[in-house]
Design a protein around this motif. Structure first.
Motif, PDB file in Angstrom:
ATOM      1  N   ALA A   4       1.402  -1.361  -0.277  1.00 62.10           N
ATOM      2  CA  ALA A   4      -0.106  -0.182   0.239  1.00 62.10           C
ATOM      3  C   ALA A   4       1.370   1.143  -0.401  1.00 62.10           C
ATOM      4  O   ALA A   4       0.704   2.039  -0.613  1.00 62.10           O
ATOM      5  N   ARG A   5       1.974   1.378   0.776  1.00 61.12           N
ATOM      6  CA  ARG A   5       2.655   2.118   0.792  1.00 61.12           C
ATOM      7  C   ARG A   5       3.839   2.830  -0.424  1.00 61.12           C
ATOM      8  O   ARG A   5       3.328   3.680  -0.841  1.00 61.12           O
ATOM      9  N   PHE A  37      -3.158 -14.359   7.132  1.00 58.41           N
ATOM     10  CA  PHE A  37      -3.898 -13.008   5.646  1.00 58.41           C
ATOM     11  C   PHE A  37      -5.238 -13.439   5.810  1.00 58.41           C
ATOM     12  O   PHE A  37      -5.747 -13.159   5.231  1.00 58.41           O
ATOM     13  N   GLU A  38      -5.810 -14.875   6.136  1.00 59.15           N
ATOM     14  CA  GLU A  38      -6.831 -15.355   5.448  1.00 59.15           C
ATOM     15  C   GLU A  38      -8.099 -15.060   7.003  1.00 59.15           C
ATOM     16  O   GLU A  38      -9.041 -14.212   6.313  1.00 59.15           O
ATOM     17  N   LYS A  39      -7.500 -15.175   8.195  1.00 65.73           N
ATOM     18  CA  LYS A  39      -7.929 -14.288   9.376  1.00 65.73           C
ATOM     19  C   LYS A  39      -8.741 -12.930   9.655  1.00 65.73           C
ATOM     20  O   LYS A  39      -9.809 -12.841   9.647  1.00 65.73           O
ATOM     21  N   LYS A  40      -7.259 -12.046   9.274  1.00 68.87           N
ATOM     22  CA  LYS A  40      -7.406 -11.066   8.580  1.00 68.87           C
ATOM     23  C   LYS A  40      -7.981 -10.470   7.016  1.00 68.87           C
ATOM     24  O   LYS A  40      -8.232  -8.734   7.142  1.00 68.87           O
ATOM     25  N   LYS A  41      -8.309 -11.330   6.678  1.00 71.11           N
ATOM     26  CA  LYS A  41      -8.524 -10.956   5.376  1.00 71.11           C
ATOM     27  C   LYS A  41      -7.708  -9.636   4.666  1.00 71.11           C
ATOM     28  O   LYS A  41      -8.690  -8.923   4.133  1.00 71.11           O
ATOM     29  N   LEU A  42      -6.572 -10.383   4.195  1.00 68.94           N
ATOM     30  CA  LEU A  42      -5.890  -8.871   3.844  1.00 68.94           C
ATOM     31  C   LEU A  42      -6.011  -9.379   2.070  1.00 68.94           C
ATOM     32  O   LEU A  42      -5.681  -8.390   1.633  1.00 68.94           O
ATOM     33  N   PHE A  43      -6.704 -10.051   1.528  1.00 67.84           N
ATOM     34  CA  PHE A  43      -6.515  -9.438   0.532  1.00 67.84           C
ATOM     35  C   PHE A  43      -7.658  -8.823   0.003  1.00 67.84           C
ATOM     36  O   PHE A  43      -7.784  -8.193  -1.340  1.00 67.84           O
ATOM     37  N   ASN A  44      -8.089  -8.496   1.049  1.00 68.52           N
ATOM     38  CA  ASN A  44      -9.571  -7.387   0.485  1.00 68.52           C
ATOM     39  C   ASN A  44      -8.530  -6.103   1.003  1.00 68.52           C
ATOM     40  O   ASN A  44      -8.952  -4.580   0.406  1.00 68.52           O
ATOM     41  N   VAL A  46      -5.607  -5.274  -0.292  1.00 66.61           N
ATOM     42  CA  VAL A  46      -4.677  -5.587  -1.299  1.00 66.61           C
ATOM     43  C   VAL A  46      -5.923  -5.112  -2.447  1.00 66.61           C
ATOM     44  O   VAL A  46      -5.859  -4.056  -3.401  1.00 66.61           O
ATOM     45  N   ALA A  47      -7.114  -5.670  -2.926  1.00 67.07           N
ATOM     46  CA  ALA A  47      -8.568  -4.780  -4.016  1.00 67.07           C
ATOM     47  C   ALA A  47      -8.693  -3.682  -2.830  1.00 67.07           C
ATOM     48  O   ALA A  47      -8.583  -2.447  -3.994  1.00 67.07           O
ATOM     49  N   SER A 105     -12.766 -14.660  -7.779  1.00 67.95           N
ATOM     50  CA  SER A 105     -13.564 -13.322  -7.376  1.00 67.95           C
ATOM     51  C   SER A 105     -13.201 -12.795  -7.342  1.00 67.95           C
ATOM     52  O   SER A 105     -14.075 -11.434  -7.432  1.00 67.95           O
ATOM     53  N   ASN A 106     -11.920 -11.913  -7.360  1.00 65.12           N
ATOM     54  CA  ASN A 106     -11.131 -10.368  -7.358  1.00 65.12           C
ATOM     55  C   ASN A 106     -11.195  -9.926  -8.850  1.00 65.12           C
ATOM     56  O   ASN A 106      -9.945  -8.460  -8.177  1.00 65.12           O
ATOM     57  N   PHE A 107     -11.260 -10.480  -9.385  1.00 62.35           N
ATOM     58  CA  PHE A 107     -10.807 -10.269 -10.516  1.00 62.35           C
ATOM     59  C   PHE A 107     -10.814  -8.698 -11.616  1.00 62.35           C
ATOM     60  O   PHE A 107     -10.157  -8.443 -12.176  1.00 62.35           O
TER      61      PHE A 107
END
Length: 174
Positions: A4-5, A37-44, A46-47, A105-107
């Motif tokens: 993000a930075r 990564f999964e618990k905190k839903k970090l791909f969200n 990224v999106a 799912s996030n393409f």
């Protein structure tokens, strides 16, 4: 939050895609980091970063995600800055199928504002074609991995959303 930075500070596509690769590679490097990564839903996250106007959404960024999915690269950079050529003889296996499912799912985060660029979609489909081709020495493992993780249901859903709906329609690669 390196990724993000990096997006915030630079508009360089190579730097941004490298930061994304490092972030995902670290997240998938061991069970503890993956669980976080999964618990905190970090791909969200990224999106969310992809929504930033400074974020580069081209093939280099998708390549970074695919390199983590396959745990190696099957792409060679062409002479042009933003074009990649697939290695049709690659023998890489799908190592992170959950990331592949999340990617599908996030393409839409890779979709460019003008919606005319099919290079990201082309890169995704070609990589899956190479991993499941008849001459791939581990095609059965890759195909079984896709079946076990619900890939075929997810790809049908993906096509319904991104290739048939007028509001989300993407150009098909030629």
């Amino acid at each position: 939050f390196l990724f993000a930075r990096t997006v915030e500070l630079t508009s360089d596509s190579v730097t941004q895609s490298t930061a994304l690769f490092i972030f995902l590679k670290m997240a998938f490097s061991n069970n503890y980091l993956y669980a976080e990564f999964e618990k905190k839903k970090l791909f969200n996250l990224v999106a969310h970063v992809f929504k930033n106007e400074n974020c580069y959404r081209g093939p280099g960024m998708l390549k970074a995600v695919l390199d983590v999915i396959f745990n190696g690269t099957m792409f060679n950079k062409k002479s042009h800055a933003d074009e990649y050529q697939i290695n049709e003889r690659s023998e890489l296996n799908i190592q992170n199928p959950s990331l592949l499912m999340t990617l599908l799912s996030n393409f839409n985060m890779f979709q460019l504002p003008d919606r005319s660029d099919a290079s990201n979609l082309n890169l995704l489909f070609k990589s899956l074609k190479v991993a499941t081709r008849e001459s791939h020495p581990y095609k059965h493992i890759n195909r079984q991995c896709l079946v076990e993780h619900g890939f075929y249901e997810r790809i049908i859903e993906f096509c319904k959303i991104h290739l048939t709906s007028n509001s989300n329609a993407m150009s098909l690669p030629t």
